[in-house]
Design a protein around this motif. Structure first.
Motif, PDB file in Angstrom:
ATOM      1  N   LEU A  91      37.339  48.707 -44.033  1.00  0.00           N
ATOM      2  CA  LEU A  91      36.022  48.990 -45.051  1.00  0.00           C
ATOM      3  C   LEU A  91      36.531  50.437 -45.338  1.00  0.00           C
ATOM      4  CD1 LEU A  91      33.702  48.576 -46.912  1.00  0.00           C
ATOM      5  CD2 LEU A  91      32.483  49.331 -44.816  1.00  0.00           C
ATOM      6  N   TRP A  92      36.709  50.779 -46.379  1.00  0.00           N
ATOM      7  CA  TRP A  92      37.196  52.394 -46.849  1.00  0.00           C
ATOM      8  C   TRP A  92      35.989  52.980 -47.516  1.00  0.00           C
ATOM      9  CZ3 TRP A  92      42.037  54.059 -45.239  1.00  0.00           C
ATOM     10  CH2 TRP A  92      42.912  53.016 -44.842  1.00  0.00           C
ATOM     11  N   VAL A  93      35.531  54.039 -46.954  1.00  0.00           N
ATOM     12  CA  VAL A  93      34.283  54.755 -47.402  1.00  0.00           C
ATOM     13  C   VAL A  93      34.483  56.152 -47.930  1.00  0.00           C
ATOM     14  CG1 VAL A  93      32.045  55.345 -46.844  1.00  0.00           C
ATOM     15  CG2 VAL A  93      33.233  53.644 -45.502  1.00  0.00           C
ATOM     16  N   VAL A  94      34.468  56.290 -49.179  1.00  0.00           N
ATOM     17  CA  VAL A  94      34.462  57.482 -49.761  1.00  0.00           C
ATOM     18  C   VAL A  94      33.476  58.479 -49.872  1.00  0.00           C
ATOM     19  CG1 VAL A  94      35.244  58.685 -51.985  1.00  0.00           C
ATOM     20  CG2 VAL A  94      36.132  56.381 -51.443  1.00  0.00           C
ATOM     21  N   ASP A  95      33.349  59.711 -49.225  1.00  0.00           N
ATOM     22  CA  ASP A  95      32.482  60.597 -48.870  1.00  0.00           C
ATOM     23  C   ASP A  95      32.567  61.865 -49.975  1.00  0.00           C
ATOM     24  OD1 ASP A  95      30.096  61.990 -48.205  1.00  0.00           O
ATOM     25  OD2 ASP A  95      30.527  61.739 -45.757  1.00  0.00           O
ATOM     26  N   CYS A  96      31.862  62.086 -50.824  1.00  0.00           N
ATOM     27  CA  CYS A  96      31.811  62.978 -51.716  1.00  0.00           C
ATOM     28  C   CYS A  96      31.279  64.399 -50.990  1.00  0.00           C
ATOM     29  CB  CYS A  96      30.833  62.875 -52.909  1.00  0.00           C
ATOM     30  SG  CYS A  96      30.721  64.124 -54.122  1.00  0.00           S
ATOM     31  N   ALA A  97      30.258  64.301 -50.160  1.00  0.00           N
ATOM     32  CA  ALA A  97      29.510  65.389 -49.306  1.00  0.00           C
ATOM     33  C   ALA A  97      28.696  66.347 -49.768  1.00  0.00           C
ATOM     34  CB  ALA A  97      30.683  65.938 -48.324  1.00  0.00           C
ATOM     35  N   LEU A  98      28.234  66.189 -51.233  1.00  0.00           N
ATOM     36  CA  LEU A  98      27.185  66.748 -51.749  1.00  0.00           C
ATOM     37  C   LEU A  98      27.540  68.225 -51.937  1.00  0.00           C
ATOM     38  CD1 LEU A  98      24.007  65.718 -49.740  1.00  0.00           C
ATOM     39  CD2 LEU A  98      24.505  65.309 -52.363  1.00  0.00           C
ATOM     40  N   GLY A  99      28.951  68.497 -52.055  1.00  0.00           N
ATOM     41  CA  GLY A  99      29.344  70.024 -52.452  1.00  0.00           C
ATOM     42  C   GLY A  99      29.211  70.945 -51.036  1.00  0.00           C
ATOM     43  N   GLN A 100      29.270  70.360 -49.898  1.00  0.00           N
ATOM     44  CA  GLN A 100      28.806  71.173 -48.846  1.00  0.00           C
ATOM     45  C   GLN A 100      30.235  71.364 -47.958  1.00  0.00           C
ATOM     46  OE1 GLN A 100      25.249  70.435 -46.708  1.00  0.00           O
ATOM     47  NE2 GLN A 100      24.211  69.613 -48.599  1.00  0.00           N
ATOM     48  N   GLY A 101      31.256  70.840 -48.190  1.00  0.00           N
ATOM     49  CA  GLY A 101      32.410  70.607 -47.412  1.00  0.00           C
ATOM     50  C   GLY A 101      32.308  69.264 -46.609  1.00  0.00           C
ATOM     51  N   GLY A 102      33.317  68.894 -46.222  1.00  0.00           N
ATOM     52  CA  GLY A 102      33.077  67.732 -45.332  1.00  0.00           C
ATOM     53  C   GLY A 102      33.689  66.116 -46.200  1.00  0.00           C
ATOM     54  N   ALA A 103      34.284  66.628 -47.513  1.00  0.00           N
ATOM     55  CA  ALA A 103      34.806  65.369 -48.373  1.00  0.00           C
ATOM     56  C   ALA A 103      35.988  64.639 -47.154  1.00  0.00           C
ATOM     57  CB  ALA A 103      35.392  66.046 -49.571  1.00  0.00           C
ATOM     58  N   LYS A 104      35.587  63.298 -47.279  1.00  0.00           N
ATOM     59  CA  LYS A 104      36.479  62.527 -46.537  1.00  0.00           C
ATOM     60  C   LYS A 104      36.694  61.235 -46.924  1.00  0.00           C
ATOM     61  CE  LYS A 104      32.571  62.359 -43.381  1.00  0.00           C
ATOM     62  NZ  LYS A 104      31.776  63.588 -44.128  1.00  0.00           N
ATOM     63  N   LEU A 105      37.646  60.435 -46.377  1.00  0.00           N
ATOM     64  CA  LEU A 105      37.806  58.924 -46.698  1.00  0.00           C
ATOM     65  C   LEU A 105      37.723  58.437 -45.249  1.00  0.00           C
ATOM     66  CD1 LEU A 105      38.613  56.510 -48.329  1.00  0.00           C
ATOM     67  CD2 LEU A 105      40.879  56.981 -47.742  1.00  0.00           C
ATOM     68  N   VAL A 106      36.993  57.764 -44.828  1.00  0.00           N
ATOM     69  CA  VAL A 106      36.839  57.041 -43.714  1.00  0.00           C
ATOM     70  C   VAL A 106      37.118  55.549 -43.725  1.00  0.00           C
ATOM     71  CG1 VAL A 106      35.013  56.484 -41.733  1.00  0.00           C
ATOM     72  CG2 VAL A 106      34.777  58.570 -43.126  1.00  0.00           C
ATOM     73  N   GLU A 107      37.958  55.088 -42.472  1.00  0.00           N
ATOM     74  CA  GLU A 107      38.192  53.665 -42.532  1.00  0.00           C
ATOM     75  C   GLU A 107      37.606  52.923 -41.309  1.00  0.00           C
ATOM     76  OE1 GLU A 107      42.083  50.796 -41.557  1.00  0.00           O
ATOM     77  OE2 GLU A 107      42.494  52.863 -41.267  1.00  0.00           O
ATOM     78  N   VAL A 108      36.728  52.055 -41.707  1.00  0.00           N
ATOM     79  CA  VAL A 108      35.947  51.335 -40.686  1.00  0.00           C
ATOM     80  C   VAL A 108      36.468  49.888 -40.196  1.00  0.00           C
ATOM     81  CG1 VAL A 108      33.762  50.462 -40.034  1.00  0.00           C
ATOM     82  CG2 VAL A 108      34.008  52.406 -41.476  1.00  0.00           C
ATOM     83  N   ASN A 109      36.670  49.565 -39.043  1.00  0.00           N
ATOM     84  CA  ASN A 109      37.355  48.384 -38.642  1.00  0.00           C
ATOM     85  C   ASN A 109      36.208  47.405 -38.563  1.00  0.00           C
ATOM     86  OD1 ASN A 109      37.917  45.942 -36.927  1.00  0.00           O
ATOM     87  ND2 ASN A 109      39.805  46.994 -36.419  1.00  0.00           N
ATOM     88  N   ILE A 110      36.189  46.221 -39.578  1.00  0.00           N
ATOM     89  CA  ILE A 110      34.836  45.728 -39.814  1.00  0.00           C
ATOM     90  C   ILE A 110      34.801  44.520 -38.665  1.00  0.00           C
ATOM     91  CG2 ILE A 110      34.400  46.315 -42.043  1.00  0.00           C
ATOM     92  CD1 ILE A 110      35.721  43.484 -43.012  1.00  0.00           C
ATOM     93  N   ASN A 111      35.793  44.382 -38.113  1.00  0.00           N
ATOM     94  CA  ASN A 111      35.831  43.207 -36.988  1.00  0.00           C
ATOM     95  C   ASN A 111      35.142  43.857 -35.640  1.00  0.00           C
ATOM     96  OD1 ASN A 111      37.234  41.256 -38.225  1.00  0.00           O
ATOM     97  ND2 ASN A 111      39.310  42.024 -37.701  1.00  0.00           N
ATOM     98  N   SER A 112      35.430  45.052 -35.478  1.00  0.00           N
ATOM     99  CA  SER A 112      34.681  45.872 -34.168  1.00  0.00           C
ATOM    100  C   SER A 112      33.535  46.571 -34.527  1.00  0.00           C
ATOM    101  CB  SER A 112      35.804  46.625 -33.428  1.00  0.00           C
ATOM    102  OG  SER A 112      36.344  47.602 -34.398  1.00  0.00           O
ATOM    103  N   GLY A 113      33.439  47.159 -35.818  1.00  0.00           N
ATOM    104  CA  GLY A 113      32.464  48.169 -36.366  1.00  0.00           C
ATOM    105  C   GLY A 113      32.708  49.419 -36.051  1.00  0.00           C
ATOM    106  N   ASN A 114      34.082  49.617 -35.367  1.00  0.00           N
ATOM    107  CA  ASN A 114      34.308  51.291 -35.061  1.00  0.00           C
ATOM    108  C   ASN A 114      35.125  51.880 -36.108  1.00  0.00           C
ATOM    109  OD1 ASN A 114      33.550  50.525 -32.126  1.00  0.00           O
ATOM    110  ND2 ASN A 114      35.497  49.820 -31.797  1.00  0.00           N
ATOM    111  N   ILE A 115      34.730  53.126 -36.120  1.00  0.00           N
ATOM    112  CA  ILE A 115      35.730  54.080 -37.102  1.00  0.00           C
ATOM    113  C   ILE A 115      37.031  53.995 -36.578  1.00  0.00           C
ATOM    114  CG2 ILE A 115      35.739  56.282 -37.904  1.00  0.00           C
ATOM    115  CD1 ILE A 115      33.231  54.894 -38.557  1.00  0.00           C
ATOM    116  N   ALA A 116      37.890  53.648 -37.496  1.00  0.00           N
ATOM    117  CA  ALA A 116      39.457  53.506 -36.994  1.00  0.00           C
ATOM    118  C   ALA A 116      40.110  54.937 -37.435  1.00  0.00           C
ATOM    119  CB  ALA A 116      39.848  52.573 -38.003  1.00  0.00           C
ATOM    120  N   HIS A 117      39.821  55.326 -38.579  1.00  0.00           N
ATOM    121  CA  HIS A 117      40.358  56.582 -38.804  1.00  0.00           C
ATOM    122  C   HIS A 117      39.452  57.679 -39.976  1.00  0.00           C
ATOM    123  CE1 HIS A 117      43.998  54.163 -38.168  1.00  0.00           C
ATOM    124  NE2 HIS A 117      44.482  55.417 -37.672  1.00  0.00           N
TER     125      HIS A 117
END
Length: 376
Positions: free
Chosen positions: A130-156
């Motif tokens: 699951l790829w999650v796109v975070d705009c981060a409200l203009g406060q820095g921290g813009a990121k793309l997060v990969e979540v493994n939906i089998n384990s529920g863990n953050i992959a990258h």
């Protein structure tokens, strides 16, 4: 199990009973299905629109896993204290993953928390991510997060510095992942971001091009109400919708409030020897499109467009002709779309036109917020 209630819409006529606002109780969802039947100028039969669930949470992102789980992206447009990513389970939307990633406040860092989610995506050839796109409200921290939906863990977690996504004005919008590369739209200032998911190296492209910029003076008018910022101006949403052709050769993109659909070869985006000017010349105009909340490329080369102004899902054919798929007042700013294992298309009624940023500073959103689905 989803029950289908009798009644619905024929053409554009409203059945008032279907538009009564059901009561919500905390995080409980009502698994209700509504049948909506439309007449079409170009289709012999009508698509059926079902309300999959109703919720007190506003959602604009959606992804459906192969096992049928529905994931939702919840932006902090209005609901500042909400969690950001959820999964539907036993009639409830639960934070996903259920850890500190979904517990952010203005006092927390933006590095390892979801701040303001703009999109989520599951690629058919990467069904466990699951790829999650975070705009981060203009406060820095813009990121793309990969979540493994089998384990529920953050992959990258892929962080973008201010050279790729400007801190105050930049905003990551949507994503498609192909092979070892992720392609993102940046709608705040207008650009295409190409990320190598192996090395973590990102490039900001077409940032000087008018093709990634909103069309001056173009606006969306929904239910006879034109969008406007709290200052009374037309909202500016630059490069927004994005998808990849079935043959994996072309990247398509567009702005939100109406303009043209553009495409550029994937190979050209990955060619580090091309200058910005040379790359810009290789971007091809595919013709005008309506104001859209989201786009979805189909395996046959047709593209679904969520027509925000007409409460309609439209099918755009490769030659540019359009045909209606389904239309209903329940499609209250239809946003992202995803195809489920049942072959149906899922979307959110995001009500983006009703948020203060697009409604003159006034919050006109109204619960329940709906997840809908329809047959192609």
């Amino acid at each position: 199990m989803i029950k289908i209630l009798s009644g619905g819409f024929q053409g554009r006529q409203r059945n008032s009973k279907l538009n009564e606002t059901p009561k919500t109780n905390g995080n409980k969802l009502k698994l209700i299905a509504l049948a909506v039947f439309l007449g079409f100028a170009t289709h012999a039969t009508a698509s059926q629109l079902e309300t999959v669930l109703e919720s007190p949470y506003q959602a604009n992102g959606i992804a459906v896993a192969q096992d049928g789980r529905i994931f939702l992206g919840l932006p902090r447009w209005v609901q500042q204290d909400s969690f950001s990513v959820g999964v539907v389970k036993e009639g409830k939307i639960l934070p996903y993953p259920g850890n500190s990633w979904n517990k952010w406040s203005s006092n927390d860092n933006t590095e390892d928390h979801f701040v303001n989610i703009n999109a989520i995506r599951i690629e058919p050839d990467k069904p466990n991510s699951l790829w999650v796109v975070d705009c981060a409200l203009g406060q820095g921290g813009a990121k793309l997060v990969e979540v493994n939906i089998n384990s529920g863990n953050i992959a990258h977690v892929y962080h973008f510095d201010s050279h790729i996504v400007p801190v105050h004005d930049g905003c990551l919008n949507d994503v498609r992942v192909l092979g070892r590369n992720a392609f993102l739209t940046e709608s705040g200032t207008g650009a295409i971001i190409v990320l190598n998911i192996d090395s973590g190296k990102a490039r900001r492209l077409l940032s000087a091009s008018q093709k990634t910029k909103a069309v001056a003076g173009r606006n969306a008018v929904i239910d006879q109400v034109a969008e406007k910022t709290p200052q009374g101006k037309i909202p500016v949403v630059n490069a927004d919708g994005i998808d990849i052709s079935p043959d994996k050769q072309w990247l398509y993109f567009c702005v939100a409030l109406g303009g043209d659909l553009w495409r550029v070869r994937i190979d050209d985006l990955l060619n580090t020897h091309l200058t910005e000017s040379e790359l810009d010349k290789r971007v091809e105009n595919q013709g005008p499109i309506v104001p859209v909340g989201g786009v979805l490329m189909l395996s046959d080369g047709n593209m679904l467009l969520s027509d925000a102004e007409k409460h309609t899902i439209v099918l755009r054919h490769p030659d540019g002709t359009l045909s209606n798929v389904v239309s209903s007042p329940l499609l209250d700013w239809p946003d992202a779309m995803a195809i489920g294992p049942d072959g149906k298309v899922y979307t959110n009624a995001a009500q983006a036109n009703r948020i203060p940023q697009n409604n003159g500073g006034k919050d006109a959103t109204r619960a329940p917020f709906r997840v809908l689905r329809f047959n192609l």
